[in-house]
Write a protein that holds these residues in place. Structure first.
Motif, short mmCIF file in Angstrom:
data_model
loop_
_atom_site.label_atom_id
_atom_site.label_comp_id
_atom_site.label_asym_id
_atom_site.label_seq_id
_atom_site.Cartn_x
_atom_site.Cartn_y
_atom_site.Cartn_z
N MET A 154 61.83 48.99 38.07
CA MET A 154 61.58 50.00 39.10
C MET A 154 62.69 49.97 40.14
O MET A 154 63.42 49.01 40.25
N ALA A 155 62.74 51.02 40.91
CA ALA A 155 63.79 51.19 41.91
C ALA A 155 63.42 50.52 43.23
O ALA A 155 62.27 50.55 43.66
N GLU A 156 64.43 49.97 43.87
CA GLU A 156 64.23 49.37 45.19
C GLU A 156 64.57 50.34 46.31
O GLU A 156 64.12 50.16 47.44
N THR A 157 65.40 51.36 46.00
CA THR A 157 65.77 52.37 47.00
C THR A 157 65.45 53.76 46.46
O THR A 157 65.37 53.97 45.24
N VAL A 158 65.30 54.72 47.35
CA VAL A 158 65.01 56.10 46.95
C VAL A 158 66.15 56.65 46.09
O VAL A 158 65.92 57.38 45.12
N GLU A 159 67.38 56.27 46.43
CA GLU A 159 68.53 56.76 45.69
C GLU A 159 68.52 56.32 44.23
O GLU A 159 69.09 57.01 43.36
N GLU A 160 67.87 55.23 43.93
CA GLU A 160 67.80 54.71 42.55
C GLU A 160 66.73 55.42 41.71
O GLU A 160 66.74 55.29 40.48
N LEU A 161 65.81 56.13 42.34
CA LEU A 161 64.73 56.79 41.60
C LEU A 161 65.30 57.87 40.69
O LEU A 161 66.24 58.58 41.07
N THR A 162 64.73 58.01 39.50
CA THR A 162 65.22 58.99 38.54
C THR A 162 64.12 59.38 37.57
O THR A 162 63.15 58.64 37.40
N VAL A 163 64.28 60.54 36.95
CA VAL A 163 63.40 60.92 35.84
C VAL A 163 64.13 60.78 34.51
O VAL A 163 63.56 61.02 33.45
N ARG A 164 65.40 60.39 34.57
CA ARG A 164 66.19 60.21 33.36
C ARG A 164 65.49 59.21 32.43
O ARG A 164 64.98 58.19 32.87
N TYR A 165 65.47 59.55 31.15
CA TYR A 165 64.82 58.67 30.18
C TYR A 165 65.60 58.71 28.87
O TYR A 165 66.03 59.78 28.42
N GLU A 166 65.77 57.55 28.28
CA GLU A 166 66.47 57.43 27.01
C GLU A 166 65.55 56.76 26.00
O GLU A 166 64.86 55.80 26.34
N ASP A 167 65.56 57.26 24.78
CA ASP A 167 64.73 56.70 23.71
C ASP A 167 65.54 56.69 22.43
O ASP A 167 65.99 57.75 21.98
N GLY A 168 65.74 55.52 21.88
CA GLY A 168 66.47 55.42 20.61
C GLY A 168 67.90 55.91 20.72
O GLY A 168 68.43 56.49 19.77
N GLY A 169 68.52 55.72 21.88
CA GLY A 169 69.90 56.15 22.05
C GLY A 169 70.07 57.62 22.39
O GLY A 169 71.19 58.10 22.55
N ILE A 170 68.95 58.34 22.52
CA ILE A 170 69.00 59.76 22.86
C ILE A 170 68.44 59.94 24.27
O ILE A 170 67.35 59.45 24.57
N GLU A 171 69.18 60.65 25.10
CA GLU A 171 68.70 60.95 26.45
C GLU A 171 67.66 62.07 26.32
O GLU A 171 68.00 63.24 26.19
N THR A 172 66.39 61.69 26.29
CA THR A 172 65.32 62.67 26.06
C THR A 172 64.94 63.44 27.32
O THR A 172 64.39 64.53 27.23
#
Length: 95
Positions: free
Chosen positions: A1-19
Motif C-alpha cells: 500500500m501507499a504511504e503518500t497520496v502521490e503513490e496511490l494508483t489504479v494501475r494494475y498488472e497481471d501476467g506481465g500485461i498492464e490490465t
C-alpha cells in the motif's frame, strides 16, 4: 500500500500485461482521508486493445502509516461524466 497520496494508483498488472492503465489523476483532498479521481483504461483481451477512457473516484483512509481504499465510485460512461459536470456547474452557478 501507499504511504503518500502521490503513490496511490489504479494501475494494475497481471501476467506481465498492464490490465489497468492509469492515464491521469487529480488529488481532490489530502490528510487522514484522501479523495482521488483517476482517468484510466482497461485492457480488453478479446479486442487486444485498451478501452475508451474511464473514470473512478476513490476514497482512502490512512491507518498505520498507509492508505487503504475505503470506497469507490466508477463513472460508467462519458455521458454520465458530463451529467455530473453539468449538475455541479449548475449548482455552483447559483451560489
Amino acid at each position: 500500500m501507499a504511504e503518500t497520496v502521490e503513490e496511490l494508483t489504479v494501475r494494475y498488472e497481471d501476467g506481465g500485461i498492464e490490465t489497468v492503465k492509469e492515464l491521469d489523476k487529480k488529488v481532490l483532498s489530502k490528510g487522514a482521508w484522501a479523495t482521488v479521481i483517476y482517468r484510466y483504461q482497461d485492457w480488453e483481451p478479446s479486442k487486444e486493445q485498451y478501452s475508451a477512457d474511464r473514470f473512478t473516484i476513490r476514497r482512502y483512509q490512512k491507518r498505520n502509516g498507509e492508505y487503504q481504499q475505503k470506497s469507490k465510485f466508477n463513472i460508467s460512461s462519458e455521458k454520465q461524466a458530463q451529467e455530473i459536470i453539468d449538475a455541479l456547474q449548475s449548482w455552483l452557478a447559483t451560489e
